[in-house]
Structure formats: C-alpha cells, structure tokens
Motif scaffolding. Structure first.
Motif, PDB file in Angstrom:
ATOM      1  N   UNK A  54       3.498 -29.314  20.996  1.00 21.85           N
ATOM      2  CA  UNK A  54       4.209 -30.441  21.612  1.00 21.85           C
ATOM      3  C   UNK A  54       5.588 -30.071  22.114  1.00 21.85           C
ATOM      4  N   UNK A  55       5.774 -28.807  22.455  1.00 22.05           N
ATOM      5  CA  UNK A  55       7.073 -28.374  22.953  1.00 22.05           C
ATOM      6  C   UNK A  55       6.917 -27.480  24.164  1.00 22.05           C
ATOM      7  N   UNK A  56       7.886 -26.610  24.339  1.00 22.49           N
ATOM      8  CA  UNK A  56       7.887 -25.662  25.464  1.00 22.49           C
ATOM      9  C   UNK A  56       8.761 -24.497  25.044  1.00 22.49           C
ATOM     10  N   UNK A  57       8.712 -23.397  25.776  1.00 25.90           N
ATOM     11  CA  UNK A  57       9.625 -22.293  25.468  1.00 25.90           C
ATOM     12  C   UNK A  57      11.060 -22.767  25.685  1.00 25.90           C
ATOM     13  N   UNK A  58      11.953 -22.245  24.859  1.00 23.14           N
ATOM     14  CA  UNK A  58      13.331 -22.730  24.859  1.00 23.14           C
ATOM     15  C   UNK A  58      13.988 -22.624  26.237  1.00 23.14           C
ATOM     16  N   UNK A  59      14.776 -23.639  26.549  1.00 25.94           N
ATOM     17  CA  UNK A  59      15.591 -23.673  27.771  1.00 25.94           C
ATOM     18  C   UNK A  59      17.044 -23.739  27.309  1.00 25.94           C
ATOM     19  N   UNK A  60      17.803 -22.699  27.586  1.00 20.59           N
ATOM     20  CA  UNK A  60      19.164 -22.597  27.045  1.00 20.59           C
ATOM     21  C   UNK A  60      20.167 -23.046  28.096  1.00 20.59           C
ATOM     22  N   UNK A  61      20.874 -24.124  27.792  1.00 23.36           N
ATOM     23  CA  UNK A  61      21.711 -24.753  28.819  1.00 23.36           C
ATOM     24  C   UNK A  61      23.207 -24.686  28.564  1.00 23.36           C
ATOM     25  N   UNK A  62      23.603 -24.181  27.386  1.00 21.29           N
ATOM     26  CA  UNK A  62      25.042 -24.141  27.107  1.00 21.29           C
ATOM     27  C   UNK A  62      25.355 -22.996  26.170  1.00 21.29           C
ATOM     28  N   UNK A  63      26.629 -22.614  26.141  1.00 20.72           N
ATOM     29  CA  UNK A  63      27.031 -21.541  25.229  1.00 20.72           C
ATOM     30  C   UNK A  63      26.894 -22.005  23.787  1.00 20.72           C
ATOM     31  N   UNK A  64      27.077 -23.309  23.538  1.00 20.55           N
ATOM     32  CA  UNK A  64      26.919 -23.834  22.174  1.00 20.55           C
ATOM     33  C   UNK A  64      25.476 -23.652  21.707  1.00 20.55           C
ATOM     34  N   UNK A  84      12.738 -18.534  30.432  1.00 30.12           N
ATOM     35  CA  UNK A  84      13.334 -18.137  31.720  1.00 30.12           C
ATOM     36  C   UNK A  84      12.506 -17.043  32.391  1.00 30.12           C
ATOM     37  N   UNK A  85      12.175 -17.249  33.650  1.00 30.79           N
ATOM     38  CA  UNK A  85      11.299 -16.303  34.357  1.00 30.79           C
ATOM     39  C   UNK A  85      11.589 -16.275  35.859  1.00 30.79           C
ATOM     40  N   UNK A  86      11.385 -15.098  36.460  1.00 29.86           N
ATOM     41  CA  UNK A  86      11.426 -15.012  37.931  1.00 29.86           C
ATOM     42  C   UNK A  86      10.074 -14.512  38.445  1.00 29.86           C
ATOM     43  N   UNK A  87       9.008 -14.893  37.737  1.00 28.44           N
ATOM     44  CA  UNK A  87       7.666 -14.413  38.123  1.00 28.44           C
ATOM     45  C   UNK A  87       7.169 -15.035  39.416  1.00 28.44           C
ATOM     46  N   UNK A  88       7.694 -16.217  39.777  1.00 28.23           N
ATOM     47  CA  UNK A  88       7.241 -16.845  41.024  1.00 28.23           C
ATOM     48  C   UNK A  88       7.853 -16.159  42.228  1.00 28.23           C
ATOM     49  N   UNK A  89       9.151 -15.855  42.111  1.00 31.68           N
ATOM     50  CA  UNK A  89       9.858 -15.182  43.209  1.00 31.68           C
ATOM     51  C   UNK A  89      10.916 -14.284  42.617  1.00 31.68           C
ATOM     52  N   UNK A  90      10.827 -12.994  42.929  1.00 32.08           N
ATOM     53  CA  UNK A  90      11.744 -12.009  42.358  1.00 32.08           C
ATOM     54  C   UNK A  90      13.205 -12.432  42.549  1.00 32.08           C
ATOM     55  N   UNK A  91      13.953 -12.358  41.453  1.00 32.32           N
ATOM     56  CA  UNK A  91      15.391 -12.675  41.433  1.00 32.32           C
ATOM     57  C   UNK A  91      15.711 -14.169  41.518  1.00 32.32           C
ATOM     58  N   UNK A  92      14.708 -14.992  41.598  1.00 33.69           N
ATOM     59  CA  UNK A  92      14.938 -16.440  41.512  1.00 33.69           C
ATOM     60  C   UNK A  92      14.526 -16.861  40.108  1.00 33.69           C
ATOM     61  N   UNK A  93      15.526 -17.008  39.257  1.00 33.50           N
ATOM     62  CA  UNK A  93      15.271 -17.288  37.841  1.00 33.50           C
ATOM     63  C   UNK A  93      15.162 -18.779  37.619  1.00 33.50           C
ATOM     64  N   UNK A  94      14.061 -19.183  37.031  1.00 33.09           N
ATOM     65  CA  UNK A  94      13.959 -20.600  36.703  1.00 33.09           C
ATOM     66  C   UNK A  94      13.349 -20.815  35.330  1.00 33.09           C
ATOM     67  N   UNK A  95      13.708 -21.949  34.760  1.00 32.78           N
ATOM     68  CA  UNK A  95      13.181 -22.334  33.455  1.00 32.78           C
ATOM     69  C   UNK A  95      11.768 -22.842  33.678  1.00 32.78           C
ATOM     70  N   UNK A  96      10.841 -22.060  33.168  1.00 35.48           N
ATOM     71  CA  UNK A  96       9.406 -22.197  33.337  1.00 35.48           C
ATOM     72  C   UNK A  96       8.897 -23.634  33.187  1.00 35.48           C
ATOM     73  N   UNK A  97       9.402 -24.376  32.226  1.00 39.99           N
ATOM     74  CA  UNK A  97       8.808 -25.675  31.908  1.00 39.99           C
ATOM     75  C   UNK A  97       9.427 -26.826  32.678  1.00 39.99           C
TER      76      UNK A  97
END
Ligand code: MMA
Ligand code: CA
Length: 156
Positions: A54-64, A84-97
């Motif tokens: 019932x979750x997803x891989x972590x999405x890190x949004x702050x230094x805290x 975090x992945x750029x598998x869809x487009x090289x160098x375009x990093x996005x949070x998978x979920x």
C-alpha cells in the motif's frame, strides 16, 4: 463533569483521532510512514513490493526528510533504492510513482560527480549515508517504501 474536564477530555480524544498510525515495521516522520526493506530487489520489483504494501518507493522532498532517512539507515549500513529514476528519458530524473520531476529547485543530494550514468546503464538512484548515486536498476539492493500516515484521511 466540570466544563474544564470536558474540554480537556475532548482535546485528548481529538488528539488521538488526529494522531497518525504506522503499521508494525514502519516508522513515522512528518506525514509519512517508512519501511526499510530486509530483502534486496531490483528497483522495479522493489516498487512493486512497496505497492503491494500500500505504498511506493520513497520520494525524498526535503533535507529534513533526507536527514531523517539517513539517520534511520545509518545503523543498517546498506544502500536503499529510492523512487528516483531517469529510465524514461536519460538525464530527466523523475519520482517514479508521483511522476514529479527533479528540477534545479528541487531538493537533491547526490554524491559529488553524480549522477554519472556510469557504463551508460545507470537509471535508478539509491541513497547511501544520506547521499544519492545512480546505479543500474537491475541491481538487487535494499529499498525504502513510503506511504501516507493516514492523518489527513477524511472519515465519515
Ligand atoms: C562508483 C561510481 C558511481 C557508480 C558506481 C557503480 C561506487 O561508485 O562510479 O558513479 O554508479 O561506482 O558501482
Ligand atoms: Ca553513478
């Protein structure tokens, strides 16, 4: 009951109602629950396991959040897949979920000289000691699942 007692009891009950709960095996920070995996998986399978929980891989949004995760992971001495992945487009990093892009103003905490797409085969990011590296998505690593703590759920 005195009016004061009534007020205090009401506050107590409201506090309980609003307080968040994380399932066994999950830790609480902010408005999320986090689970540090015991097994190792490729990044896509890790994400499926997180979804199964019932979750997803972590999405890190702050230094805290990053510092909290690093402090929890410190005792575990391992690298953990993030979402975090750029598998869809090289160098375009996005949070998978969520599909959110990592932009120049987003929080990010790469190791020096990362992401470097070593061997032109590094499209997934893990966190180790609080810093991030891109690595081959098929590597079997530990992973961190995240889910909402339920405190903002609408009841009734
Ligand atoms: C080095 C460095 C990284 C790369 C890994 C692959 C340990 O770090 O070159 O950028 O991802 O090796 O194992
Ligand atoms: Ca790398």
């Amino acid at each position: 009951m005195s009016p004061l007692t009534t007020v205090l009891l009401s506050l107590l009950l409201l506090g309980f109602a609003a307080s968040s709960n994380c399932p066994d095996g999950w830790v609480h920070f902010g408005t999320s629950c986090y689970h540090f995996s015991h097994d190792t998986e490729s990044m896509p399978v890790a994400d499926l396991v997180c979804q199964h929980l019932d979750g997803h891989l972590v999405e890190i949004e702050s230094s805290e959040e990053n510092t909290y995760l690093a402090s929890k992971a410190a005792a575990l001495k391992a690298s953990f897949w993030t979402g975090l992945s750029d598998m869809q487009q090289e160098s375009v990093w996005l949070w998978y979920d969520s599909g959110r892009h990592l932009t120049s103003t987003s929080f990010q905490h790469w190791f020096p000289n990362e992401p470097n797409n070593a061997g032109m085969d590094e499209n997934c990011a893990y966190i180790s000691s609080g810093s991030w590296n891109d690595a081959p998505c098929h590597l079997a690593l530990h992973y961190i699942c995240e889910k909402d703590d339920g405190s903002s759920e609408i009841v009734g």
